[in-house]
Each structure stands twice: as structure tokens, then as C-alpha cells.
Scaffold this active site. Structure first.
Site, mmCIF file in Angstrom:
data_model
loop_
_atom_site.group_PDB
_atom_site.id
_atom_site.type_symbol
_atom_site.label_atom_id
_atom_site.label_comp_id
_atom_site.label_asym_id
_atom_site.label_seq_id
_atom_site.Cartn_x
_atom_site.Cartn_y
_atom_site.Cartn_z
ATOM 1 N N GLU A 67 -47.531 59.647 -28.000
ATOM 2 C CA GLU A 67 -47.651 60.541 -27.219
ATOM 3 C C GLU A 67 -46.521 61.593 -27.486
ATOM 4 O OE1 GLU A 67 -46.550 58.972 -23.311
ATOM 5 O OE2 GLU A 67 -47.982 57.015 -23.320
ATOM 6 N N ASP A 106 -39.050 53.688 -20.304
ATOM 7 C CA ASP A 106 -40.195 52.791 -19.848
ATOM 8 C C ASP A 106 -39.927 51.584 -20.989
ATOM 9 O OD1 ASP A 106 -42.730 51.606 -19.395
ATOM 10 O OD2 ASP A 106 -44.001 53.079 -20.013
ATOM 11 N N GLU A 112 -38.622 51.739 -15.726
ATOM 12 C CA GLU A 112 -40.092 51.498 -15.658
ATOM 13 C C GLU A 112 -40.389 49.964 -16.273
ATOM 14 O OE1 GLU A 112 -42.979 54.418 -16.663
ATOM 15 O OE2 GLU A 112 -44.567 53.185 -17.195
ATOM 16 N N ASP A 128 -45.300 49.469 -13.464
ATOM 17 C CA ASP A 128 -46.704 50.342 -14.228
ATOM 18 C C ASP A 128 -47.539 48.988 -14.435
ATOM 19 O OD1 ASP A 128 -48.421 51.404 -15.903
ATOM 20 O OD2 ASP A 128 -47.262 51.588 -17.398
ATOM 21 N N LYS A 174 -51.536 55.476 -12.326
ATOM 22 C CA LYS A 174 -52.559 55.916 -13.355
ATOM 23 C C LYS A 174 -54.076 55.560 -12.942
ATOM 24 C CE LYS A 174 -49.642 54.168 -17.215
ATOM 25 N NZ LYS A 174 -49.416 53.180 -18.080
ATOM 26 N N ARG A 184 -52.242 58.393 -19.725
ATOM 27 C CA ARG A 184 -52.228 57.030 -20.550
ATOM 28 C C ARG A 184 -51.729 57.622 -22.113
ATOM 29 N NH1 ARG A 184 -53.982 52.419 -17.858
ATOM 30 N NH2 ARG A 184 -52.547 51.734 -19.554
#
Ligand code: PGA
Ligand code: ZN
Length: 430
Positions: free
Chosen positions: A206, A243, A286, A313, A338, A367
Site C-alpha cells: 500500500e 491495523d 482495527e 475489518d 470495503k 483494499r
């Protein structure tokens, strides 16, 4: 005039170089619209099914020609003649045609591509921006970004166990200022990593740095230092989100921090997270526990939920039933949204609206496998939930989404997240 006259599907590539689906819708008016769908790596077990070909000769089995074929031979004939203004009808028809609880027959990737292209075609037909069409009666706001700076877990070859260390620039006066702060923090983080001699590996899936550090906590310390050294105040101007993605290192009933040579049960893991919330400006956690830990999530939320956003999530998978159960048992206080975890826009909005009605927060999220499609930005704005999680700032599939907000901030009178401050945890409200 607004009726679907044909639908085509294409196998295109996502940001990891894996196949994904693009759908093209053409209307009787001659207008057309398309949408591409994203794909996760650290997926939750109860997500809708992403249909892959399984042919080892092509893309290691990850081809999506079957999903494209389902669009053109099953979904398109059933949808031709339907009005793109009937999003709910179109989505329900696709759910019924699939006929399985998790969209495994036709593929959630096939269904979502059409669902999103339908909304885009409707917006084009109405000559309004996508965010405005999606918002309906919801109060649209520019979202506060939650930006990945350091990566571990499945997005960075498991160099660390925790998946994302993110910065939340909640005191910024505009989205543009928020992004400027973030670029400083991202750059400063790299300098600190180099200074500390951390093994440098380029960026993770990411766009965050994916270093090999002695401990997970060191990443948190470095991010806090990077915020400070960027001339920003940790906690009052920029805070930290984690996360944890705990399902992906849960083994044998314990949270296994292999890189640190230690493993612990849920109780101790919650203590560890609580300690970090005291020591660092962590305000959002998360997947702090694994996806089946229904009996332990309420304890995590009870301990930390007053000061931190506790997000599900993999735990909730944008699933209305799981969300309902979590609300009833006070298992979290926020949901990650999502679209491809559930597979249609109508169901995605059902989750967003359920969260709002229950006084929960929602973070609209990309994503780890994305495309240049910016649908997500419009969804985040339209949701009115005021939070966007897209990843970092060094990969264009992420920047496409941030750049759309930057331009909309200058070309519209959309209010920024503070206009929806009741959707944000109290300590972020400026
Ligand atoms: P994924 O990661 O898209 O690989 O699931 C994103 C996240 O966990 O939030
Ligand atoms: Zn996650």
C-alpha cells in the site's frame, strides 16, 4: 433512455499485477460507464467470494475470465432493459441470480463491477457528480484521511506482524493541509529508518515503508518520533491508528509475534494494546483481535473503546448480519467498509446506514490490491461518515483516490470532516 443496453467485461490488472474485473455498461441513451473492482490480500473468512479461474497455466490460477464470462453470459442478459436508476433492484436481481449466501456462483467481483458501473451510469445520466448521486439524502463531507506510513503483515512479507501503522492528521484545516502533513511524516519516517539502520526494502503493497525492525513497538515509536520531527504535535495534531490484522498471526489460540519470539493469549494481547494506547497517541485500533473472537471483542471495546475507535475489518467484513451482532454485543464501535467484502453497493450502504443509526463510526476503505478507479473517494464523501483509508502516498492507485479529494476540495463547496464531527471520536474534533 436510462436503460442498460449492453454490458461488457474485461480482465484487467490490479496494483499487485493480479487480474481483476472491469465492467462497461452502455445505456440506450448512448452514455456509457465503467468500474474496476479491488482485491484484498489479508482477507476475512466471511467475505463475499472473489471468483478466480483456478487455471494454474494463467496467473497462478488467479485469472478472472470466468467472472467476466458470467457478466457477459448470465448477468448482462438479465439486466438489459433495466433502468440504472433502480440500483437496489439491479443489485437484488444479481444477488438472486447468484443464489448463494456469499456470491460464490457468479463471483462478488463480477457483481460488484456491475453494481458500481450502474451507479456511475446513473450519475452520468443525471449529469451530477458520482458523490452527489450516491449521497442521496446523506450529508456529504470531505473525509479525514487515515494514511498508512509503515506496513507489516501480509502486505510486507511479514517483516513485522502488525499490518498497518497509520497517521491521522485530524487537526489539519483542510484536506490539502492534511496531505501535506502526511507527506512530511512519510518522508521523515524513511529518514529515521535509515538513521536507525533498518533494513530498507522499498515500499509495501500500500506504499508504506516495510522495514525489518526488532519489535512491532519500534514501528510505533518511530512513527511517533516522525510526527514530532515533522513539527507536528503527536496526539493533538496528528494521532496514530493501528491495523493489527490480528487474524493473520493468530495461531494455536495465541497471538504469535514471531519476529519478537513471543506469543500470548487474548487477555495479555489486550493488555499490550492498552499499554501502547497509554504510551503513544494511538486513537484507533482495527482488528485488534482475531475474526472469530466474539467473546473477547467486547472486552477489548470495554477497555479501550472510550478513547479509541475500535474497528472491525476481517471481524465484520462489511456484512450487515455480523455488524448487527457486533452492535448488540458491544463488540466494537466502528466498522471498516470495503465494498468487495459484501459485493453490492446497496448492501454497502446498508452497512453504512446501520452504523450511523447505531451511533457507530465507519471508515471507508480501499483494499491492498487496487486499481486507478476512484469510485471509493465518491463513496467516502457520499457516506457522510468522514473517514477514508486508502493506504500510503507513493503508489498511484492510492494517489488517484487522494487526488480526487484534493481537486474536489478546490472545485466544490463540500464541507470538510469537521462538519460531521459527531461521526468522529471526541478527541479528534477540532
Ligand atoms: P486487505 O488489507 O485489502 O489486504 O484486506 C486492507 C486492510 O486489512 O485493511
Ligand atoms: Zn484491516
Amino acid at each position: 433512455m436510462n436503460k442498460i443496453s449492453s454490458i461488457q467485461a474485461f480482465e484487467v490488472l490490479d496494483s499487485r499485477g493480479r487480474p481483476t474485473v472491469e465492467a462497461h455498461l452502455t445505456l440506450s441513451s448512448g452514455l456509457s460507464a465503467s468500474a474496476q473492482v479491488p482485491s484484498g490480500a489479508s482477507t476475512g473468512a466471511s467475505e463475499a467470494h472473489e471468483l478466480r479461474d483456478g487455471d494454474p497455466q494463467r496467473y497462478n490460477g488467479l485469472g478472472v475470465r470466468k467472472a467476466c464470462h458470467n457478466i457477459e453470459t448470465i448477468l448482462a442478459p438479465a439486466l438489459e432493459g433495466k433502468s440504472v436508476f433502480d440500483q437496489a433492484t439491479i443489485d437484488q436481481l444479481m444477488i438472486d441470480l447468484d443464489g448463494t449466501p456469499n456470491k460464490s456462483r457468479l463471483g462478488a467481483n463480477a457483481i460488484l463491477a456491475i453494481s458500481c458501473a450502474t451507479a456511475r451510469a446513473a450519475a452520468h445520466s443525471r449529469k451530477v457528480p458520482l458523490w452527489s448521486h450516491l449521497a442521496g439524502n446523506r450529508k456529504a463531507v470531505l473525509p479525514l484521511p487515515m494514511v498508512n506510513i509503515l506496513s507489516g503483515g501480509l502486505h510486507a512479507a511479514r517483516a513485522m506482524e502488525f499490518q498497518d501503522f497509520l497517521a491521522i492528521p485530524h487537526a489539519a484545516g483542510s484536506f490539502a493541509e492534511a496531505m501535506e502533513w502526511i507527506t512530511k511524516i512519510h518522508r521523515k519516517t524513511r529518514e529515521l529508518l535509515e538513521e536507525k539502520g533498518a533494513y530498507f526494502t522499498g515500499v509495501a503493497d500500500e506504499g508504506g515503508w516495510g522495514p525489518r525492525l526488532a519489535t512491532n513497538e519500534q514501528a510505533l515509536a518511530i512513527l511517533t518520533e516522525a510526527i514530532e520531527k515533522s513539527g507536528l504535535a503527536p496526539g493533538s495534531q496528528v494521532s496514530i491508528a493501528l491495523d493489527v490484522a490480528a487474524s493473520h498471526f493468530f495461531a494455536g489460540g495465541e497471538y504469535a509475534l514471531r519476529s519478537e519470539g513471543r506469543s500470548m493469549p487474548a487477555r495479555d494481547f489486550i493488555d499490550l494494546l492498552a499499554g501502547w494506547c497509554r504510551k503513544y497517541p494511538v486513537v484507533s485500533i482495527e482488528d485488534g483481535l482475531e475474526q472469530n473472537a466474539w467473546s473477547e471483542w467486547p472486552e477489548l471495546t470495554h477497555r479501550l473503546g472510550e478513547h479509541a475507535q475500535i474497528i472491525g475489518d476481517d471481524f465484520l467484513t462489511t456484512n450487515p448480519e455480523r455488524l448487527q451482532r457486533a452492535i448488540a454485543s458491544k463488540a466494537a464501535n466502528a466498522v471498516l467498509v470495503k465494498m468487495n467484502q459484501i459485493g453490492t453497493l446497496t448492501e454497502t450502504f446498508a452497512v453504512i446506514d446501520k452504523a450511523r443509526a447505531s451511533n457507530w463510526r465507519a471508515v471507508i476503505s480501499a483494499r491492498s490490491g487496487e486499481t486507478e478507479d476512484t469510485f471509493l473517494t465518491d463513496l467516502a464523501i457520499a457516506s457522510g461518515m468522514a473517514q477514508l483509508k486508502v493506504g500510503s502516498i507513493t503508489r498511484s492507485e492510492r494517489l488517484a483516490k487522494y487526488n480526487r479529494v484534493l481537486v474536489l476540495e478546490q472545485t466544490t463547496s463540500l464541507p470538510h470532516w469537521s462538519a460531521a464531527s459527531d461521526r468522529l471520536p471526541p478527541i479528534w474534533r477540532s
